[in-house]
Design an enzyme around this catalytic site. Structure first.
Site, PDB file in Angstrom:
ATOM      1  N   ASP A  65      -9.786 -55.003 -43.633  1.00 28.92           N
ATOM      2  CA  ASP A  65     -11.234 -54.953 -43.472  1.00 28.92           C
ATOM      3  C   ASP A  65     -11.919 -54.309 -44.671  1.00 28.92           C
ATOM      4  O   ASP A  65     -11.316 -53.535 -45.420  1.00 28.92           O
ATOM      5  CB  ASP A  65     -11.606 -54.128 -42.235  1.00 28.92           C
ATOM      6  N   HIS A 221      -7.229 -51.468 -44.200  1.00 32.34           N
ATOM      7  CA  HIS A 221      -8.441 -51.584 -45.016  1.00 32.34           C
ATOM      8  C   HIS A 221      -8.044 -51.736 -46.478  1.00 32.34           C
ATOM      9  O   HIS A 221      -7.357 -50.862 -47.033  1.00 32.34           O
ATOM     10  CB  HIS A 221      -9.334 -50.355 -44.825  1.00 32.34           C
TER      11      HIS A 221
END
Length: 295
Positions: A65, A221
């Site tokens: 992400d 991430h």
């Protein structure tokens, strides 16, 4: 003449050394794929929803992400190449707009791309319904614009997949996405790499959570140096425990289905300005420089 050939040989060697990692990596087999139905906008991920994406025992789908990030995303792409793993990247619109070359690189290396709003507000529930919809719409538009100059095969890497920032969903928004045949993807486990912990702690938490559940989608991430630092050893450790990695892809016909929806979010590049009446987005218009802080 010999000196000419020698010089050419040196130039050729330098050129080969500068090729992207994907051109030098020969994977013995392709990553297995899991085709995800998107019709009607199902929501997937056992952490939040009753439905899973259909992974088998000891299958893990890596997802990243908040990117793209010029410092860490290329490092993560090279690691994934070395280990012959394909992942899904949920991109934030302002960074897709600022770093379109990285968006195209992610696609060129064969990864799936989903979206993660325009500016990554922590909770879309704090927005008006229309403001939240603008956040989602502009996120898709920014990634499509970044891929507009890419080959057709790479443009199709943008999937009708959406992930809510902070996993803070809402039934009205899931329903709105569903009307446009966009699937919501959550996860089965995370690794807390967004917290101020060490790379070793991220790795340990990922393994612990995966072992506890046994299969599913992992949230990481690609904006975090600690994630890049531990990723290679995580892949090695999980494979040593008998896990395999799969890539999430939309089922056949999903792009066309989403593009043919009423008021589609995918399939046509359109510019949608964020208005000044919503929290956290007042200065984040496409005509301005994106915020510099990576959330």
């Amino acid at each position: 003449m010999k000196s000419v050939f020698a010089a050419l040989g040196i130039l050729a060697a330098l050129f080969c050394a500068s090729l992207p990692a994907r051109a030098q990596t020969a994977c013995p087999t392709k990553t297995s794929v899991v085709a995800v139905p998107t019709k009607g906008g199902p929501a997937y991920g056992g952490m939040q929803y009753a439905r899973s994406a259909g992974l088998g025992p000891k299958e893990v789908a890596l997802t990243f992400d908040d990117g793209p990030n010029p410092e860490t995303t290329p490092v993560i792409l090279d690691i994934l190449d070395r280990h012959c793993v394909k992942a899904t990247f949920f991109m934030v619109g302002i960074y897709a707009q600022k770093y379109p070359d990285i968006v195209r690189e992610v696609a060129a290396r064969g990864h799936t791309i989903g979206t993660h709003t325009w500016s990554h507000p922590n909770n879309l529930r704090h927005f008006s319904l229309e403001g939240a919809r603008r956040q989602i719409r502009q996120g898709f538009a920014a990634v499509e614009m970044a891929l507009a100059a890419a080959p057709e095969e790479d443009r199709e890497r943008l999937a009708p997949f959406f992930r809510f920032p902070g996993l803070n969903d809402s039934k009205p928004l899931i329903g709105w996405l569903g009307e446009r045949n966009i699937a919501t993807l959550s996860c089965e486990f995370g690794a807390d790499d967004w917290k101020s912990i060490s790379a070793a702690q991220v790795r340990a938490r990922a393994i612990r959570n995966i072992d506890y559940v046994g299969r599913g989608i992992l949230i990481l991430h690609d904006t975090k140096p600690r994630t890049a630092e531990m990723l290679s050893s995580l892949i090695v450790a999980l494979r040593a425990e008998g896990y395999s990695f799969v890539q999430l892809v939309p089922e056949e016909g999903a792009h066309e289905l989403a593009a043919a929806s009423r008021d589609p979010l995918i399939g046509a590049v359109r510019r949608v300005d964020i208005q000044d009446d919503e929290p956290e987005t007042a200065v984040l218009k496409p005509s301005l420089e994106p915020a510099t802080a990576l959330q």
